[in-house]
Design a protein around this motif. Structure first.
Motif, PDB file in Angstrom:
ATOM      1  N   GLU A  77     -63.649   2.079 -25.889  1.00 29.47           N
ATOM      2  CA  GLU A  77     -64.648   2.600 -24.943  1.00 29.47           C
ATOM      3  C   GLU A  77     -64.801   1.653 -23.767  1.00 29.47           C
ATOM      4  O   GLU A  77     -64.987   0.445 -23.947  1.00 29.47           O
ATOM      5  CB  GLU A  77     -65.998   2.779 -25.631  1.00 29.47           C
ATOM      6  CG  GLU A  77     -67.115   3.206 -24.686  1.00 29.47           C
ATOM      7  CD  GLU A  77     -68.483   3.210 -25.344  1.00 29.47           C
ATOM      8  OE1 GLU A  77     -69.439   2.670 -24.742  1.00 29.47           O
ATOM      9  OE2 GLU A  77     -68.599   3.741 -26.465  1.00 29.47           O
ATOM     10  N   LYS A  79     -67.342   1.083 -20.821  1.00 26.99           N
ATOM     11  CA  LYS A  79     -68.707   1.485 -20.475  1.00 26.99           C
ATOM     12  C   LYS A  79     -68.934   1.296 -18.976  1.00 26.99           C
ATOM     13  O   LYS A  79     -68.925   0.161 -18.481  1.00 26.99           O
ATOM     14  CB  LYS A  79     -69.719   0.659 -21.277  1.00 26.99           C
ATOM     15  CG  LYS A  79     -71.170   1.111 -21.142  1.00 26.99           C
ATOM     16  CD  LYS A  79     -72.046   0.281 -22.064  1.00 26.99           C
ATOM     17  CE  LYS A  79     -73.526   0.643 -21.920  1.00 26.99           C
ATOM     18  NZ  LYS A  79     -73.820   1.986 -22.457  1.00 26.99           N
ATOM     19  N   THR A  80     -69.111   2.385 -18.255  1.00 30.12           N
ATOM     20  CA  THR A  80     -69.358   2.313 -16.811  1.00 30.12           C
ATOM     21  C   THR A  80     -70.840   2.484 -16.511  1.00 30.12           C
ATOM     22  O   THR A  80     -71.595   3.044 -17.306  1.00 30.12           O
ATOM     23  CB  THR A  80     -68.576   3.405 -16.057  1.00 30.12           C
ATOM     24  OG1 THR A  80     -69.155   4.690 -16.354  1.00 30.12           O
ATOM     25  CG2 THR A  80     -67.110   3.410 -16.449  1.00 30.12           C
ATOM     26  N   PRO A  90     -63.949   5.909 -12.165  1.00 32.47           N
ATOM     27  CA  PRO A  90     -63.763   7.006 -13.123  1.00 32.47           C
ATOM     28  C   PRO A  90     -62.414   7.700 -12.999  1.00 32.47           C
ATOM     29  O   PRO A  90     -61.781   8.029 -14.012  1.00 32.47           O
ATOM     30  CB  PRO A  90     -64.918   7.954 -12.793  1.00 32.47           C
ATOM     31  CG  PRO A  90     -65.983   7.067 -12.246  1.00 32.47           C
ATOM     32  CD  PRO A  90     -65.237   6.036 -11.450  1.00 32.47           C
ATOM     33  N   GLU A  91     -61.946   7.919 -11.779  1.00 33.79           N
ATOM     34  CA  GLU A  91     -60.657   8.573 -11.582  1.00 33.79           C
ATOM     35  C   GLU A  91     -59.517   7.711 -12.130  1.00 33.79           C
ATOM     36  O   GLU A  91     -58.563   8.222 -12.737  1.00 33.79           O
ATOM     37  CB  GLU A  91     -60.428   8.867 -10.103  1.00 33.79           C
ATOM     38  CG  GLU A  91     -61.281  10.002  -9.550  1.00 33.79           C
ATOM     39  CD  GLU A  91     -62.676   9.553  -9.151  1.00 33.79           C
ATOM     40  OE1 GLU A  91     -63.039   8.371  -9.372  1.00 33.79           O
ATOM     41  OE2 GLU A  91     -63.419  10.393  -8.603  1.00 33.79           O
ATOM     42  N   VAL A  94     -59.597   7.983 -15.991  1.00 30.99           N
ATOM     43  CA  VAL A  94     -59.082   9.270 -16.457  1.00 30.99           C
ATOM     44  C   VAL A  94     -57.562   9.307 -16.339  1.00 30.99           C
ATOM     45  O   VAL A  94     -56.858   9.789 -17.241  1.00 30.99           O
ATOM     46  CB  VAL A  94     -59.738  10.431 -15.681  1.00 30.99           C
ATOM     47  CG1 VAL A  94     -59.023  11.754 -15.962  1.00 30.99           C
ATOM     48  CG2 VAL A  94     -61.215  10.544 -16.053  1.00 30.99           C
ATOM     49  N   PRO A 100     -64.283  11.052 -20.358  1.00 28.53           N
ATOM     50  CA  PRO A 100     -65.707  10.739 -20.233  1.00 28.53           C
ATOM     51  C   PRO A 100     -66.551  11.401 -21.322  1.00 28.53           C
ATOM     52  O   PRO A 100     -66.321  12.547 -21.689  1.00 28.53           O
ATOM     53  CB  PRO A 100     -66.073  11.289 -18.847  1.00 28.53           C
ATOM     54  CG  PRO A 100     -65.065  12.368 -18.595  1.00 28.53           C
ATOM     55  CD  PRO A 100     -63.801  11.926 -19.272  1.00 28.53           C
ATOM     56  N   GLU A 101     -67.515  10.640 -21.826  1.00 29.84           N
ATOM     57  CA  GLU A 101     -68.537  11.157 -22.738  1.00 29.84           C
ATOM     58  C   GLU A 101     -69.734  11.588 -21.884  1.00 29.84           C
ATOM     59  O   GLU A 101     -69.781  11.322 -20.682  1.00 29.84           O
ATOM     60  CB  GLU A 101     -68.947  10.060 -23.716  1.00 29.84           C
ATOM     61  CG  GLU A 101     -67.791   9.547 -24.573  1.00 29.84           C
ATOM     62  CD  GLU A 101     -67.716  10.251 -25.909  1.00 29.84           C
ATOM     63  OE1 GLU A 101     -68.656  10.118 -26.703  1.00 29.84           O
ATOM     64  OE2 GLU A 101     -66.706  10.943 -26.133  1.00 29.84           O
ATOM     65  N   ARG A 103     -73.021  11.633 -19.792  1.00 32.82           N
ATOM     66  CA  ARG A 103     -73.722  10.588 -19.048  1.00 32.82           C
ATOM     67  C   ARG A 103     -75.141  10.417 -19.594  1.00 32.82           C
ATOM     68  O   ARG A 103     -75.802  11.381 -19.968  1.00 32.82           O
ATOM     69  CB  ARG A 103     -73.785  10.958 -17.568  1.00 32.82           C
ATOM     70  CG  ARG A 103     -74.373   9.868 -16.681  1.00 32.82           C
ATOM     71  CD  ARG A 103     -74.427  10.323 -15.240  1.00 32.82           C
ATOM     72  NE  ARG A 103     -75.361  11.426 -15.067  1.00 32.82           N
ATOM     73  CZ  ARG A 103     -75.607  12.025 -13.903  1.00 32.82           C
ATOM     74  NH1 ARG A 103     -74.952  11.632 -12.817  1.00 32.82           N
ATOM     75  NH2 ARG A 103     -76.457  13.005 -13.827  1.00 32.82           N
ATOM     76  N   THR A 257     -75.272   5.476 -17.186  1.00 30.85           N
ATOM     77  CA  THR A 257     -74.136   4.897 -17.889  1.00 30.85           C
ATOM     78  C   THR A 257     -73.305   6.015 -18.500  1.00 30.85           C
ATOM     79  O   THR A 257     -73.860   6.969 -19.062  1.00 30.85           O
ATOM     80  CB  THR A 257     -74.580   3.898 -18.977  1.00 30.85           C
ATOM     81  OG1 THR A 257     -73.420   3.368 -19.635  1.00 30.85           O
ATOM     82  CG2 THR A 257     -75.496   4.539 -20.003  1.00 30.85           C
ATOM     83  N   THR A 258     -71.996   5.915 -18.321  1.00 35.24           N
ATOM     84  CA  THR A 258     -71.070   6.904 -18.883  1.00 35.24           C
ATOM     85  C   THR A 258     -69.971   6.168 -19.624  1.00 35.24           C
ATOM     86  O   THR A 258     -69.245   5.371 -19.026  1.00 35.24           O
ATOM     87  CB  THR A 258     -70.438   7.771 -17.783  1.00 35.24           C
ATOM     88  OG1 THR A 258     -71.463   8.401 -17.019  1.00 35.24           O
ATOM     89  CG2 THR A 258     -69.529   8.836 -18.402  1.00 35.24           C
ATOM     90  N   TYR A 260     -66.329   5.935 -21.151  1.00 35.73           N
ATOM     91  CA  TYR A 260     -65.013   6.563 -21.069  1.00 35.73           C
ATOM     92  C   TYR A 260     -64.224   6.104 -22.296  1.00 35.73           C
ATOM     93  O   TYR A 260     -64.111   4.901 -22.533  1.00 35.73           O
ATOM     94  CB  TYR A 260     -64.306   6.176 -19.771  1.00 35.73           C
ATOM     95  CG  TYR A 260     -64.832   6.949 -18.577  1.00 35.73           C
ATOM     96  CD1 TYR A 260     -64.119   8.008 -18.033  1.00 35.73           C
ATOM     97  CD2 TYR A 260     -66.071   6.634 -18.021  1.00 35.73           C
ATOM     98  CE1 TYR A 260     -64.601   8.730 -16.960  1.00 35.73           C
ATOM     99  CE2 TYR A 260     -66.572   7.359 -16.951  1.00 35.73           C
ATOM    100  CZ  TYR A 260     -65.832   8.406 -16.423  1.00 35.73           C
ATOM    101  OH  TYR A 260     -66.325   9.140 -15.364  1.00 35.73           O
TER     102      TYR A 260
END
Length: 271
Positions: A77, A79-80, A90-91, A94, A100-101, A103, A257-258, A260
């Motif tokens: 994971e 963590k952003t 994020p791009e 991916v 992504p989980e 948000r 926080t999201t 990935y």
């Protein structure tokens, strides 16, 4: 207190080392902290030190290769946070195979303010109390875990929650809202060693008891315990459902926080 001051406290105290206090192994790669928890890897950082473009892509690629090279890991994971740069991270994640989980909102507030909340509207038959130090703690933790699992539809099974409670980190407390012998709400509070923070985790209320002040009462009870233990701030990563309740309890949204998640090929993802 201004939101930016709360965000600075969060960034300086709850990122990097404090996130990895229970990791079984930790390594560094540039700005990254990379830890292992059983069969899962975890990546975090305070900032990416201006990395972008090819340098950022290379950092992400090295992280994935590190996961691949460790046969113990089935998932990793990254963590952003919503206020971090660069905005195209994020791009990049991916493109490297991360998914992504949902948000969540990062909430922070002063512990004493939340602790001072009155909850006079709490039904007379409901009692809010700490249970992890009781002689019958096992039955309450199991009952709370069953309720939480039913509410969330995922997460630790009751026996896993009990095992985790047996091995809980120093400074963690388990609280419930009960009606007689039934658990109708639950949550944990964890004092974060070496910081001014305590974190709220796992807050849940039985749907039949929502709208009666139980969630706020659980937040207030845990905040009082945190303040007694010396915490200045409370922190919670919360869902869209919990956010308005925590705002009414005195916590403020400071960022998002999201997570990935990278999954090794052939591994079945949880949930």
């Amino acid at each position: 207190m201004e939101d930016q001051e709360l965000l600075r406290a969060y960034d300086s105290q709850l990122r990097e080392a404090s996130e990895f206090s229970t990791a079984t192994a930790v390594r560094r790669d540039g700005p990254l902290w990379i830890g292992r928890y059983g069969d899962r890897g975890h990546v975090s950082y305070r900032d990416l030190q201006g990395l972008s473009g090819d340098e950022l892509e290379s950092l992400v690629a090295r992280t994935v290769q590190g996961f691949l090279d460790d046969p113990r890991l089935s998932q990793g994971e990254w963590k952003t946070r919503g206020h971090d740069l660069p905005s195209d991270l994020p791009e990049v994640l991916v493109a490297a195979g991360f998914v992504p989980e949902p948000r969540e909102t990062v909430m922070v507030g002063e512990a004493e303010g939340v602790a001072a909340l009155a909850h006079d509207s709490l039904p007379d038959e409901v009692e809010v109390l700490r249970v992890d130090q009781r002689p019958d703690a096992e039955r309450w933790v199991l009952a709370a875990a069953r309720m939480q699992h039913a509410v969330f539809g995922s997460g630790p099974e009751p026996d896993e929650a009990l095992a985790g409670q047996d091995a809980r980190a120093e400074g963690e407390e388990f609280w419930v809202a009960r009606v007689g012998t039934d658990v109708v709400g639950a949550g944990r509070v964890q004092r974060v060693a070496g910081t001014e923070f305590a974190s709220l985790w796992g807050g849940a209320v039985d749907p039949a008891w929502r709208g009666r002040g139980l969630y706020r009462a659980l937040a207030s009870g845990r905040a009082k315990a945190a303040a007694r233990a010396g915490a200045r701030y409370l922190h919670s990563d919360c869902s869209d459902m919990s956010r308005p309740i925590l705002e009414r309890a005195g916590l403020r949204p400071i960022t998002t926080t999201t997570p990935y998640v990278w999954t090794r090929a052939g591994t079945v993802r949880d949930g």
